[in-house]
Motif scaffolding. Sequence first.
Motif, PDB file in Angstrom:
ATOM      1  N   ILE A 103     100.886  58.778  64.742  1.00 37.13           N
ATOM      2  CA  ILE A 103     101.050  58.293  66.129  1.00 37.13           C
ATOM      3  C   ILE A 103     101.733  56.932  66.038  1.00 37.13           C
ATOM      4  N   ALA A 104     102.948  56.983  65.598  1.00 33.26           N
ATOM      5  CA  ALA A 104     103.750  55.762  65.428  1.00 33.26           C
ATOM      6  C   ALA A 104     105.187  56.214  65.514  1.00 33.26           C
ATOM      7  N   GLY A 105     106.041  55.368  66.011  1.00 30.34           N
ATOM      8  CA  GLY A 105     107.440  55.767  66.087  1.00 30.34           C
ATOM      9  C   GLY A 105     108.254  54.684  66.743  1.00 30.34           C
ATOM     10  N   ALA A 106     109.441  55.059  67.160  1.00 31.49           N
ATOM     11  CA  ALA A 106     110.350  54.105  67.794  1.00 31.49           C
ATOM     12  C   ALA A 106     111.394  54.903  68.553  1.00 31.49           C
ATOM     13  N   GLU A 107     112.181  54.193  69.379  1.00 30.41           N
ATOM     14  CA  GLU A 107     113.228  54.871  70.148  1.00 30.41           C
ATOM     15  C   GLU A 107     114.517  54.882  69.325  1.00 30.41           C
ATOM     16  N   LYS A 108     114.379  54.922  68.008  1.00 27.84           N
ATOM     17  CA  LYS A 108     115.555  54.938  67.128  1.00 27.84           C
ATOM     18  C   LYS A 108     115.506  56.197  66.289  1.00 27.84           C
ATOM     19  N   SER A 109     116.643  56.564  65.707  1.00 26.70           N
ATOM     20  CA  SER A 109     116.681  57.753  64.852  1.00 26.70           C
ATOM     21  C   SER A 109     117.394  57.411  63.554  1.00 26.70           C
ATOM     22  N   GLY A 110     117.202  58.273  62.568  1.00 29.16           N
ATOM     23  CA  GLY A 110     117.953  58.167  61.327  1.00 29.16           C
ATOM     24  C   GLY A 110     117.298  57.270  60.296  1.00 29.16           C
ATOM     25  N   VAL A 111     117.684  57.499  59.040  1.00 31.03           N
ATOM     26  CA  VAL A 111     117.096  56.748  57.932  1.00 31.03           C
ATOM     27  C   VAL A 111     117.464  55.260  58.004  1.00 31.03           C
ATOM     28  N   ILE A 112     118.546  54.962  58.708  1.00 29.24           N
ATOM     29  CA  ILE A 112     118.965  53.562  58.873  1.00 29.24           C
ATOM     30  C   ILE A 112     117.837  52.738  59.518  1.00 29.24           C
ATOM     31  N   ALA A 113     117.018  53.415  60.350  1.00 31.25           N
ATOM     32  CA  ALA A 113     115.939  52.712  61.069  1.00 31.25           C
ATOM     33  C   ALA A 113     114.611  52.762  60.302  1.00 31.25           C
ATOM     34  N   ALA A 114     114.619  53.318  59.072  1.00 25.34           N
ATOM     35  CA  ALA A 114     113.355  53.474  58.326  1.00 25.34           C
ATOM     36  C   ALA A 114     112.656  52.128  58.134  1.00 25.34           C
ATOM     37  N   ASP A 115     111.341  52.148  58.323  1.00 22.81           N
ATOM     38  CA  ASP A 115     110.551  50.909  58.274  1.00 22.81           C
ATOM     39  C   ASP A 115     109.314  51.178  57.415  1.00 22.81           C
ATOM     40  N   ALA A 116     109.179  50.438  56.316  1.00 18.50           N
ATOM     41  CA  ALA A 116     108.072  50.666  55.372  1.00 18.50           C
ATOM     42  C   ALA A 116     106.712  50.337  55.990  1.00 18.50           C
ATOM     43  N   ASP A 117     106.706  49.574  57.080  1.00 16.72           N
ATOM     44  CA  ASP A 117     105.426  49.169  57.691  1.00 16.72           C
ATOM     45  C   ASP A 117     105.154  49.902  59.011  1.00 16.72           C
ATOM     46  N   LEU A 118     105.937  50.943  59.274  1.00 12.05           N
ATOM     47  CA  LEU A 118     105.808  51.637  60.572  1.00 12.05           C
ATOM     48  C   LEU A 118     104.401  52.169  60.836  1.00 12.05           C
ATOM     49  N   PHE A 119     103.690  52.562  59.766  1.00 15.24           N
ATOM     50  CA  PHE A 119     102.397  53.239  59.972  1.00 15.24           C
ATOM     51  C   PHE A 119     101.196  52.302  59.822  1.00 15.24           C
ATOM     52  N   GLU A 120     101.462  51.048  59.452  1.00 16.28           N
ATOM     53  CA  GLU A 120     100.380  50.067  59.294  1.00 16.28           C
ATOM     54  C   GLU A 120      99.567  49.978  60.587  1.00 16.28           C
ATOM     55  N   ARG A 121      98.249  50.140  60.481  1.00 10.27           N
ATOM     56  CA  ARG A 121      97.321  50.031  61.609  1.00 10.27           C
ATOM     57  C   ARG A 121      97.635  51.031  62.734  1.00 10.27           C
ATOM     58  N   HIS A 122      98.312  52.123  62.400  1.00  8.70           N
ATOM     59  CA  HIS A 122      98.518  53.191  63.371  1.00  8.70           C
ATOM     60  C   HIS A 122      97.676  54.396  62.969  1.00  8.70           C
TER      61      HIS A 122
END
Length: 288
Positions: A127-146
């Motif tokens: 249950i984490a995400g963003a309004e962006k697509s593609g590996v260019i937007a990959a974020d290593a901390d996207l799932f922290e505390r989600h």
Amino acid sequence: MLTYTTHRLLIIGLGLIGGSFAKALKSRKVVQHVAAYDRHPQECDLGMRLGVIDEAVEDLPSAVQQADVIVLAVPVKAMEAVLKDIQPFLRPTTLLTDVGSTKGHLVQAVRQVFQQIPSGFVPGHPIAGAEKSGVIAADADLFERHKVILTPLPESDPKATLEVARLWQSVGAEVLQMDPYRHDQVLAATSHLPHVLAFSLVDTLAHEEENRDIFRYAAGGFRDFTRIAASDPVMWHDICQANRDAILKQIDQFTSGVARLRSAIAAGDSQAMLGIFSRAKVAREHFS
Ligand code: NAD
């Protein structure tokens, strides 16, 4: 008794979520080798250049045979085709999971493609995400505390569920478990309905001639409420098809709620209006 390992990871669909999970696991050295396959090879080439993955896969069957963990991170409606591609090559001790936003649809597809659900299959949804697509937007901390919802099936080996949970916990996520069908009901209310409303609101306003320059005057509330209308249209098309009935039920309930509020406003019924606004305020203030 099967034993699962998590040394070699294969991500299928190296976009925002697949790329973020790969990057998060690789940067924390949770897995030893991260390979990825995407129908657009340039995504994997970019993933290599960004250091998100160790290997851009060209030969999918052999990558599937070598993988300890396979994460399906393609759009919801592409899952079944990918399952058909990998089914002949999947080892019994390979963990198979996904990140899709709907679960009932995937479980049905796995039943159809595999006949018998593999014991290493543990569906998941961060249950984490963003309004962006593609590996260019990959974020290593996207799932922290989600939160990440796992929806293991009666056929899923509890050891496989523990291993998949451990992977998510190691990138900072809080893991919950739920029945896949309950997942789809809950997400229809908390995620799918709000996205449908945001898309519909912005589309309706943008198409009224008199509203041509209205967005220039939009304040914070409007921006907050409509941020998610910038999400990927194809992804939301797929979700609306895959979770159609639960979303329709939520739209109908919401429509009745708006109709009640409309009547109260039309009738100048202060008691009804204040009742709705106060109940909503209390409910909103109490959820964490
Ligand atoms: P994305 O568009 O960034 O990435 C999807 C990738 O899958 C793309 O690189 C695309 O080329 C690839 N792909 C599509 N079909 C394929 C196929 N048949 N074989 C191989 N690769 C294929 O999308 P995303 O936002 O990362 O979403 C991926 C999944 O994660 C979806 O199932 C979505 O429901 C789920 N999800 C998204 C979010 C979010 O906020 N974006 C949040 C939670 C879950």
